[in-house]
Design a protein around this motif. Sequence first.
Motif, short mmCIF file in Angstrom:
data_model
loop_
_atom_site.label_atom_id
_atom_site.label_comp_id
_atom_site.label_asym_id
_atom_site.label_seq_id
_atom_site.Cartn_x
_atom_site.Cartn_y
_atom_site.Cartn_z
N GLU A 1 0.80 -1.23 0.00
CA GLU A 1 0.00 0.00 0.00
C GLU A 1 0.83 1.28 0.00
O GLU A 1 0.30 2.36 -0.26
CB GLU A 1 -0.94 0.01 1.20
N ILE A 2 2.12 1.19 0.27
CA ILE A 2 3.01 2.36 0.19
C ILE A 2 4.05 2.16 -0.90
O ILE A 2 4.25 3.03 -1.75
CB ILE A 2 3.70 2.61 1.54
N LEU A 3 4.69 0.99 -0.92
CA LEU A 3 5.78 0.75 -1.87
C LEU A 3 5.28 0.55 -3.30
O LEU A 3 6.08 0.53 -4.23
CB LEU A 3 6.59 -0.47 -1.43
N GLY A 4 3.97 0.44 -3.47
CA GLY A 4 3.42 0.31 -4.82
C GLY A 4 3.69 1.51 -5.69
O GLY A 4 3.72 1.41 -6.91
N GLY A 5 3.89 2.67 -5.07
CA GLY A 5 4.28 3.88 -5.80
C GLY A 5 3.11 4.61 -6.43
O GLY A 5 2.67 5.66 -5.94
N HIS A 6 2.57 4.10 -7.52
CA HIS A 6 1.44 4.72 -8.21
C HIS A 6 0.22 4.72 -7.29
O HIS A 6 -0.05 3.72 -6.62
CB HIS A 6 1.16 3.93 -9.49
N PRO A 7 -0.54 5.83 -7.22
CA PRO A 7 -1.71 5.87 -6.33
C PRO A 7 -2.70 4.73 -6.55
O PRO A 7 -3.26 4.19 -5.59
CB PRO A 7 -2.34 7.23 -6.64
N ASP A 8 -2.93 4.34 -7.81
CA ASP A 8 -3.83 3.21 -8.08
C ASP A 8 -3.25 1.92 -7.51
O ASP A 8 -3.99 1.08 -6.98
CB ASP A 8 -4.03 3.04 -9.59
N HIS A 9 -1.93 1.73 -7.64
CA HIS A 9 -1.29 0.53 -7.10
C HIS A 9 -1.48 0.46 -5.58
O HIS A 9 -1.82 -0.59 -5.04
CB HIS A 9 0.20 0.54 -7.41
N CYS A 10 -1.23 1.58 -4.94
CA CYS A 10 -1.32 1.61 -3.48
C CYS A 10 -2.76 1.38 -3.01
O CYS A 10 -2.99 0.68 -2.02
CB CYS A 10 -0.80 2.95 -2.96
N ALA A 11 -3.72 1.94 -3.74
CA ALA A 11 -5.13 1.80 -3.35
C ALA A 11 -5.60 0.35 -3.48
O ALA A 11 -6.24 -0.19 -2.56
CB ALA A 11 -6.00 2.71 -4.20
N ILE A 12 -5.28 -0.30 -4.60
CA ILE A 12 -5.72 -1.68 -4.76
C ILE A 12 -4.95 -2.60 -3.81
O ILE A 12 -5.49 -3.59 -3.31
CB ILE A 12 -5.58 -2.15 -6.23
N GLY A 13 -3.70 -2.26 -3.51
CA GLY A 13 -2.93 -3.04 -2.55
C GLY A 13 -3.52 -2.98 -1.15
O GLY A 13 -3.66 -4.00 -0.48
N ARG A 14 -3.88 -1.78 -0.74
CA ARG A 14 -4.48 -1.62 0.60
C ARG A 14 -5.81 -2.35 0.68
O ARG A 14 -6.10 -3.05 1.65
CB ARG A 14 -4.67 -0.14 0.91
N ALA A 15 -6.65 -2.21 -0.36
CA ALA A 15 -7.95 -2.88 -0.36
C ALA A 15 -7.78 -4.40 -0.33
O ALA A 15 -8.52 -5.10 0.37
CB ALA A 15 -8.74 -2.45 -1.59
N THR A 16 -6.80 -4.90 -1.07
CA THR A 16 -6.56 -6.34 -1.09
C THR A 16 -6.06 -6.82 0.26
O THR A 16 -6.46 -7.89 0.75
CB THR A 16 -5.56 -6.70 -2.19
N LYS A 17 -5.17 -6.05 0.89
CA LYS A 17 -4.67 -6.41 2.22
C LYS A 17 -5.82 -6.52 3.22
O LYS A 17 -5.90 -7.48 4.00
CB LYS A 17 -3.66 -5.37 2.70
N GLU A 18 -6.69 -5.52 3.22
CA GLU A 18 -7.80 -5.52 4.17
C GLU A 18 -8.81 -6.63 3.85
O GLU A 18 -9.37 -7.25 4.77
CB GLU A 18 -8.49 -4.16 4.17
N ALA A 19 -9.04 -6.89 2.57
CA ALA A 19 -9.93 -7.99 2.20
C ALA A 19 -9.33 -9.32 2.63
O ALA A 19 -10.03 -10.22 3.11
CB ALA A 19 -10.17 -7.96 0.69
N PHE A 20 -8.01 -9.45 2.47
CA PHE A 20 -7.33 -10.69 2.85
C PHE A 20 -7.45 -10.93 4.36
O PHE A 20 -7.57 -12.09 4.79
CB PHE A 20 -5.87 -10.64 2.44
N THR A 21 -7.42 -9.88 5.15
CA THR A 21 -7.56 -10.04 6.60
C THR A 21 -8.87 -10.73 6.95
O THR A 21 -8.92 -11.59 7.83
CB THR A 21 -7.48 -8.66 7.29
N VAL A 22 -9.93 -10.37 6.23
CA VAL A 22 -11.22 -11.02 6.44
C VAL A 22 -11.18 -12.45 5.90
O VAL A 22 -11.64 -13.40 6.55
CB VAL A 22 -12.35 -10.22 5.76
N TYR A 23 -10.65 -12.60 4.69
CA TYR A 23 -10.58 -13.91 4.05
C TYR A 23 -9.75 -14.89 4.87
O TYR A 23 -10.08 -16.09 4.94
CB TYR A 23 -9.99 -13.76 2.65
#
Length: 230
Positions: free
Chosen positions: A116-138
Amino acid sequence: MGTILSVFAHPDDETFICGGTLAKYASEGHRVVLLCATKGEMGRRMGDPPVATRESLPVIREQELFNACQALKISNLRFLGLRDKLLEIHPFETLKQMVLVQMTEIMPDAVITFHEILGGHPDHCAIGRATKEAFTVYKTKNSKANLFYVCWSNVAQDPRSYGFSQEQITKITIRKYLLQKLYGFRAHQTQSSMDEWVWGNDQETINHFSEYEYFIQANEPFGSNKNSII
């Protein structure tokens, strides 16, 4: 055999960043699913010479991604249908739930995305953060699943400078799959046609690629299998 879900923002992320790894696992018989948030319709590259217009770019980049998936042997491609360059302002809970729905249906053993930070591009960071949080539930439904962030080589060489341990770094050897990665690059013609080295002799061209791709394992225990995603 296991299932790997890769979650990225744009067509070409999958190939340019970890195409060798996805090709490796798909070729070995694992199920590899690619979830792409957008169709990259706001990208600045149109090919050289141009093969797209602003209006035609999303259709062309969708086909390019389909072609790249064929090169990498990825048989399952899905889109979230979101707008390129707007992921960072998309309602976060909505984005998280969209990813979680896909994750719950696919039931992956491993998930690959951006940090969510090292992705660099704002879109990369946003989808990374969303995936991380979704994975926590999964993870509560599949406790053996693992989450990995794509990792640049400089981070892999000195992970402690970025807040990670060396035990979190997974190093995948992709030497046998460099041609597939190259064909994936060429499939993304609008994005790679201006890079002359991509279009030379195959054997000379693959020398531009590293023989390794790196990932950061997000969840403990670390270091149990540092040379494998699954």
